[in-house]
Scaffold this motif. Structure first.
Motif, short mmCIF file in Angstrom:
data_model
loop_
_atom_site.label_atom_id
_atom_site.label_comp_id
_atom_site.label_asym_id
_atom_site.label_seq_id
_atom_site.Cartn_x
_atom_site.Cartn_y
_atom_site.Cartn_z
N LYS A 1 1.90 20.21 14.61
CA LYS A 1 1.21 18.92 14.71
C LYS A 1 2.02 17.80 14.09
CE LYS A 1 -3.44 20.79 14.86
NZ LYS A 1 -4.74 20.89 14.22
N THR A 2 2.78 18.11 13.07
CA THR A 2 3.54 17.09 12.36
C THR A 2 4.62 16.44 13.21
OG1 THR A 2 4.97 18.81 11.47
CG2 THR A 2 3.14 18.09 10.08
N ILE A 3 5.09 17.15 14.23
CA ILE A 3 6.12 16.57 15.09
C ILE A 3 5.64 16.35 16.53
CG2 ILE A 3 8.06 17.42 13.73
CD1 ILE A 3 8.41 19.68 15.75
N SER B 1 12.08 19.42 13.95
CA SER B 1 12.19 18.04 14.42
C SER B 1 13.65 17.75 14.74
CB SER B 1 11.68 17.08 13.33
OG SER B 1 11.74 15.76 13.80
#
Length: 173
Positions: free
Chosen positions: A108-110, A139
């Motif tokens: 989710k962070t990227i 990333s």
């Protein structure tokens, strides 16, 4: 990501006394298999846009596409600096996609780096994700911002293949 690895392969090829002119006289067999696999994947994405629910044939198409790539790798196993990382990368990407209902798990962070048209092939990593460490968790600054461990192996395979093709001793006689 693959274009960056291709450039790296050309640089390494030149540093090891290779030449791009040798690439057209390659010794690869059945080189059209990965081209057909890419065409199948592109057709699947075109036929199954993000706003339409996924069809059952999407998994079959994905499996067939990866099968063509694996066949190409096995047929060209003698190009060891290509075959080993290509096999590991392709197998790990296919395994994680197949294990997660033919979606690539993404952190989710990227996820904000994913272009909208690619959502159809991704699923957020959650507690139900199988082998999340094989998903797109890295990333990457360019071109689309996501990579998996399998993608890195495939990138190394691209470098190995380009270096192999740039050397005269690998030219078809």
């Amino acid at each position: 990501m693959l274009p960056l690895f291709a450039v790296a392969g050309i640089i390494v090829g030149y540093l090891t006394k290779g030449s791009l002119k040798n690439i057209t006289s390659h010794d690869l067999r059945w080189y059209w298999l990965p081209i057909a696999a890419l065409a199948m994947e592109a057709a699947g994405r075109w036929l199954c846009p993000a706003f339409i629910s996924r069809e059952p044939w999407f998994g079959i198409l994905t499996g067939a596409s990866y099968g063509l790539v694996l066949a190409f790798i096995i047929i060209n196993i003698r190009v060891i600096w290509f075959a080993i990382p290509a096999f590991l990368g392709t197998l790990s990407n296919f395994a994680v996609i197949a294990a997660n209902d033919f979606y690539m798990p993404v952190a989710k962070t990227i996820a904000a780096q994913i272009p909208f048209s690619r959502y159809v092939i991704y699923r957020f990593i959650d507690e139900d994700t199988i082998w999340p460490w094989l998903g797109d968790i890295i990333s990457w600054p360019w071109p689309h911002g996501l990579a998996s461990i399998g993608d890195l192996f495939i990138g190394l395979a691209a470098i190995g293949l380009i270096v192999h093709l740039m050397h005269k001793n690998n030219v078809k006689k």
